[in-house]
Every structure is written in C-alpha cells, then in structure tokens.
Design a protein around this motif. Structure first.
Motif, short mmCIF file in Angstrom:
data_model
loop_
_atom_site.label_atom_id
_atom_site.label_comp_id
_atom_site.label_asym_id
_atom_site.label_seq_id
_atom_site.Cartn_x
_atom_site.Cartn_y
_atom_site.Cartn_z
N GLU A 1 0.68 -1.53 -0.04
CA GLU A 1 0.03 -0.39 0.24
C GLU A 1 0.79 1.23 0.11
N LYS B 1 -3.09 2.45 -7.18
CA LYS B 1 -4.22 2.60 -6.90
C LYS B 1 -4.95 1.31 -7.43
N LYS B 2 -5.46 0.83 -6.79
CA LYS B 2 -6.05 -1.04 -6.92
C LYS B 2 -6.52 -1.09 -8.75
N TYR C 1 -3.63 -2.30 -1.49
CA TYR C 1 -4.12 -1.64 -0.53
C TYR C 1 -4.06 -2.55 0.73
#
Length: 341
Positions: free
Chosen positions: A178, A183-184, A312
């Motif tokens: 993370e 961004k996932k 994340y």
C-alpha cells in the motif's frame, strides 16, 4: 593554528547520541511509572472487588483528583490504559528499555501472548519505529508468516533462537504494498510496479523481511547469445543467498514459473559463491493458483516461492477473515490423505 575539523563532527555525534540515550531513558522511566500506577490501581480494586462498579468508580475518582494537577495523561481513558498495561505485562522485569511507551500502547491491542512476544522480538531486533510496528501489527505480519510455518518456528526466528533454514520462514504471502501509492482499480505495467518499488525501497525492504539488501534492477544476463533482464535482485545475509524477484501484473502461469526457474539456475551456476546457499526466486503476482504452482515445480523444492501482492490494505476484519480461511486451507492440505480401500 590548524584544527582537525573532524572534531566538530565527532562532538556533534556525541551530543546527538547522548540526547538520544537520555530521551530513551526518560521514556523508559515513564513506562515504569505507568506500570506501577496500574499495579497500585489493581491492588486497590482487589480490596473492593465485592462492590459493584468499584473499579469504574475508582478510575473516575483518580482522574478527577489527578488530571487538574498532572494534565491529560490522567484522563479516564489513560488511567484505564495503565491498568490494562499492568494486567497485560504483570512482571515489571519483562519490560524492555528498547521499547517506548507508544510501542507498548500498540502492543496492548495484540490479543495473544505469542503474538506480543513475536512483535516485541521483531521490534527490538529490527529497531522498528512506532509507525513501523503499527504497520506490521495492522498487516498481521505474524499471521502471514504462520501460513507457511508453525508457531514455534515463527517465534524462534523472531527471538534469534534459530536461524531460518527455509525462505518461507521469513517471506510473507500475501505481501502488502500500500505504501507504493498505486490505485488498485488501475491497470499497471510490470515496469510501473517495479519503478514504484525502487522509489519506496526502504518501505519495500521492511515488507520483504529480515536481512535483505538491494543488489540490482533489470539485471542483464547473457545466455549463449540470448539476452534476458531480471526485474530485481536482492541478497539476504541471514539466508546467505541471492533473492531474485520477478514481477507479474497478471495471474501467474506455469511459463512465468519456468522463466524464474531459469534465472535461479543461472545465478546458482554463475554468480553464487561456494560458501553461499542456493538462490531463492520470488514471483510477485497479482493473482495465483496454488495448484498450478504446486504441479509446475518439483515436490519439496524450496527455491521458488509465489507471493501474491496487494496494493491496498484491507480492513482488519477482512484481513483476518482471509487469513483464517487460508490457514484452514493450509491445515486441510497438510492432513494425511485416507488410504483407498
């Protein structure tokens, strides 16, 4: 008159070192003070244990008497913490001067003695800051290591009672990245993920585990006129071996495993020194099928590890539910199969 300028640097270092030791000494005395306060509160509670709500009344009374003179450190919440501190660490001689009060407060949230012992040992061994300890607790480092190890091995390695004999004893699956800030939901090329890791190398080394140092990025190797590039190369001084990492942003395939096996073989045959151990290969992948990994590789091999990465942090509840599911699957796979009649 000429003066050796290094004397200024040396004296500054002495001052900084002494200040640091003084701060740690003061913090340890503060920690001991809170422990003794907790002990005294508990002793007083035992005198009135037959009276309903005596403990609640006592802590409220203490806060009212102490907070006006000594400040917010004696709010009801803080005094409850001191009581909990004593109840959790009942022997004052087990308190470590290397740990700050802020770190002990984090450890109060850890719900088992084995886990607390693990995090204490790792904090002291690695000189973790409060923030680093907090991250390791919140990402369930202990449980992630348990997925491929037994409890005794995890604690023994943490306490330096034994050296790891298998890469799985220090390498986690999954790994949480993370800190890369990616961004996932977005699609990434492998080079994007690699660049982000290099940018956040210190945090990545912490997530990797004990004993890792960076060696190379996009390491070029030549094999009979063909050219290949290894994503990341590390060395682990505890395992005494090279560790090669290949990054795959797709679901792991048997071809990916074969590619990494070739790199591992190359390092074993051309780079490894006689006193060093066999090279370890880690496949960082967005997703994997453990059965594909199992059947692609020889039985009982210890050189290739597939580790899924997450960009994340899930909530604590999601993380623990997933880890518990994985532990159950792990235990189920380890059960001896019934003989066919």
């Amino acid at each position: 008159m000429l003066i050796n300028e290094t004397i200024i640097t040396d004296i500054k270092n002495i001052i900084a070192h002494s200040k640091d030791k003084a701060i740690k000494a003061v913090d340890h005395q503060r920690t001991l003070m809170y422990w003794h306060i907790g002990e005294r509160i508990f002793e007083e509670e035992q005198k009135g244990k037959d009276r309903a709500d005596y403990g609640t009344f006592l802590i409220k009374y203490l806060s009212e008497q102490l907070q006006p003179e000594f400040g917010s450190g004696f709010s009801i919440r803080q005094i409850n913490l001191y009581r909990q501190f004593y109840r959790t660490f009942t022997n004052v001689h087990t308190l470590y001067a290397q740990l700050s009060w802020s770190q002990y407060k984090l450890l109060l949230s850890v719900n088992s003695q084995d886990k607390r012992e693990f995090y204490i040992a790792e904090t002291i061994k690695n000189n973790w800051t409060v923030r680093q300890l907090e991250r390791q607790i919140h990402t369930s480092l202990y449980e992630r290591l348990l997925l491929s190890n037994d409890k005794e091995s995890v604690l023994a390695v943490a306490k330096k009672e034994k050296l790891p004999s298998d890469a799985k004893e220090i390498i986690k699956d999954p790994m949480f990245l993370e800190f890369l800030g990616l961004k996932k939901e977005s699609a990434y090329y492998e080079r994007d993920l690699e660049s982000a890791i290099i940018t956040h190398l210190q945090e990545f080394l912490l997530e990797l585990g004990n004993g890792f140092s960076f060696v190379a990025r996009q390491k070029r190797i030549h094999i009979e006129g063909d050219e290949f590039f290894v994503d990341l190369v590390f060395y682990n001084r505890i395992l005494q071996c090279f560790v090669i990492i290949e990054i795959k942003t797709h679901k792991l395939t048997h071809q990916d495993i074969g590619q990494l096996q070739m790199y591992v073989n190359y390092y074993d045959r051309t780079e490894k020194l006689p006193h060093e151990n066999s090279t370890i290969g880690i496949l960082f992948c967005a997703d994997k099928n453990d059965a594909v990994v199992k059947f692609t590789l020889p039985e009982n091999q210890k050189q290739i590890i597939a580790s899924q990465y997450e960009l994340y942090l899930p909530t604590e509840q999601q993380l623990m539910a997933e880890l518990n599911k994985e532990l159950e699957n792990f235990e189920e796979r380890d059960k001896p199969k019934k003989e066919i009649q």
